[in-house]
Design an enzyme around this catalytic site. Structure first.
Site, mmCIF file in Angstrom:
data_model
loop_
_atom_site.group_PDB
_atom_site.id
_atom_site.type_symbol
_atom_site.label_atom_id
_atom_site.label_comp_id
_atom_site.label_asym_id
_atom_site.label_seq_id
_atom_site.Cartn_x
_atom_site.Cartn_y
_atom_site.Cartn_z
ATOM 1 N N HIS A 72 -122.259 20.761 48.523
ATOM 2 C CA HIS A 72 -123.368 20.432 47.616
ATOM 3 C C HIS A 72 -123.443 18.930 47.406
ATOM 4 O O HIS A 72 -122.437 18.229 47.506
ATOM 5 C CB HIS A 72 -123.225 21.170 46.274
ATOM 6 C CG HIS A 72 -122.045 20.745 45.450
ATOM 7 N ND1 HIS A 72 -122.120 19.748 44.506
ATOM 8 C CD2 HIS A 72 -120.778 21.179 45.427
ATOM 9 C CE1 HIS A 72 -120.950 19.587 43.928
ATOM 10 N NE2 HIS A 72 -120.099 20.445 44.473
ATOM 11 N N ASP A 74 -125.332 17.604 44.663
ATOM 12 C CA ASP A 74 -125.577 17.235 43.267
ATOM 13 C C ASP A 74 -124.260 16.831 42.622
ATOM 14 O O ASP A 74 -123.178 17.198 43.077
ATOM 15 C CB ASP A 74 -126.238 18.380 42.497
ATOM 16 C CG ASP A 74 -125.358 19.618 42.390
ATOM 17 O OD1 ASP A 74 -124.734 19.998 43.392
ATOM 18 O OD2 ASP A 74 -125.314 20.205 41.288
ATOM 19 N N ASP A 107 -116.700 14.991 45.080
ATOM 20 C CA ASP A 107 -117.308 16.259 44.649
ATOM 21 C C ASP A 107 -118.825 16.126 44.693
ATOM 22 O O ASP A 107 -119.435 15.785 43.695
ATOM 23 C CB ASP A 107 -116.805 16.613 43.248
ATOM 24 C CG ASP A 107 -117.258 17.988 42.783
ATOM 25 O OD1 ASP A 107 -117.773 18.762 43.608
ATOM 26 O OD2 ASP A 107 -117.105 18.276 41.589
ATOM 27 N N GLU A 141 -125.236 23.054 42.356
ATOM 28 C CA GLU A 141 -123.940 23.710 42.239
ATOM 29 C C GLU A 141 -123.277 23.401 40.903
ATOM 30 O O GLU A 141 -122.623 24.269 40.313
ATOM 31 C CB GLU A 141 -123.037 23.283 43.402
ATOM 32 C CG GLU A 141 -121.717 24.035 43.505
ATOM 33 C CD GLU A 141 -120.584 23.442 42.692
ATOM 34 O OE1 GLU A 141 -119.539 24.096 42.587
ATOM 35 O OE2 GLU A 141 -120.731 22.315 42.140
ATOM 36 N N GLU A 142 -123.431 22.177 40.429
ATOM 37 C CA GLU A 142 -122.755 21.769 39.197
ATOM 38 C C GLU A 142 -123.272 22.515 37.960
ATOM 39 O O GLU A 142 -122.628 22.491 36.911
ATOM 40 C CB GLU A 142 -122.878 20.255 38.993
ATOM 41 C CG GLU A 142 -122.205 19.417 40.059
ATOM 42 C CD GLU A 142 -120.682 19.523 40.085
ATOM 43 O OE1 GLU A 142 -120.111 20.244 39.252
ATOM 44 O OE2 GLU A 142 -120.064 18.880 40.954
ATOM 45 N N ASP A 168 -116.587 27.059 51.664
ATOM 46 C CA ASP A 168 -117.185 26.130 50.705
ATOM 47 C C ASP A 168 -116.142 25.073 50.362
ATOM 48 O O ASP A 168 -115.056 25.051 50.932
ATOM 49 C CB ASP A 168 -117.648 26.890 49.458
ATOM 50 C CG ASP A 168 -118.735 26.157 48.681
ATOM 51 O OD1 ASP A 168 -118.927 24.946 48.905
ATOM 52 O OD2 ASP A 168 -119.396 26.800 47.856
#
Length: 201
Positions: A72, A74, A107, A141-142, A168
């Site tokens: 991801h 975001d 992340d 995702e966050e 993932d």
């Protein structure tokens, strides 16, 4: 350099609806297409759930079930008032001391860029995977992935796609995590909660 550029897009997920910086997300999507033209011309791709990218790399053996590699792009917000505590500004993408500094460097823009770099490398060498590989690059995702990962799941299910497995984001390579263990440990996350011990040879 490309990792540094990726960090410079403030693709922040907010809990409150209507606070999304649409220009940052559109900018990131435009950036990955410009930076990885080989990937986006070789693979079929589409947007799902608004800003999540779903790419399909057809394999050479249609009998093998496909796999999905997910990441991801975001990031969580920077808490207002903490900017001075950062070694480098959170969205500057500064390269210093052998690291790319900024929000998303761990992340999880690192995984998005890593997957794109790997695919780009293989395409440049004329290589193709045996089984079909899907890439899912999520935008929310966050905050739970309700528009991104959930929509990718619905989309693939509606098309009758049955995956062999999905990979993932995992954890980090950590040092001094356990007393008496001096070697760096690459932690494998098997689920939100769970435990698995592996011997990797």
């Amino acid at each position: 350099r490309r990792m540094s550029e990726a960090v410079q897009f403030p693709t922040v997920s907010h809990e409150r609806p209507g606070t999304m910086d649409v220009a940052a997300f559109e900018g990131f999507i435009d950036w990955v297409q410009r930076r990885y033209p080989g990937v986006f011309s070789e693979l079929s791709w589409r947007r799902v759930g608004g800003f999540t990218l779903l790419l399909e790399w057809k394999g050479t053996d249609a009998a093998l079930p496909p796999v999905l590699l997910a990441a991801h792009y975001d990031v969580v917000p920077v808490v207002s008032g903490t900017e001075s505590a950062w070694t480098h500004p959170p969205y500057a993408g500064v390269i210093a001391d052998g690291f790319v500094w900024g929000r998303g460097a761990l992340d999880n823009k690192n995984a998005v860029v890593g997957l794109l770099e790997a695919a780009n490398f293989m395409i440049a060498r004329g290589e193709r995977p045996r089984r079909t590989v899907y890439f899912s690059f999520g935008h929310d995702e966050e905050i739970g992935g309700a528009s991104g990962a959930a929509e990718v799941t619905r989309t693939l299910a509606s098309e009758g796609v049955r995956l062999a497995w999905t990979l993932d984001e995992g954890s980090f390579v950590l040092q001094n995590l356990f007393p008496g263990v001096d070697q760096p440990l690459a932690i494998v996350n098997t689920a939100e909660k769970g435990l698995l011990t592996l011997d990797i040879v």
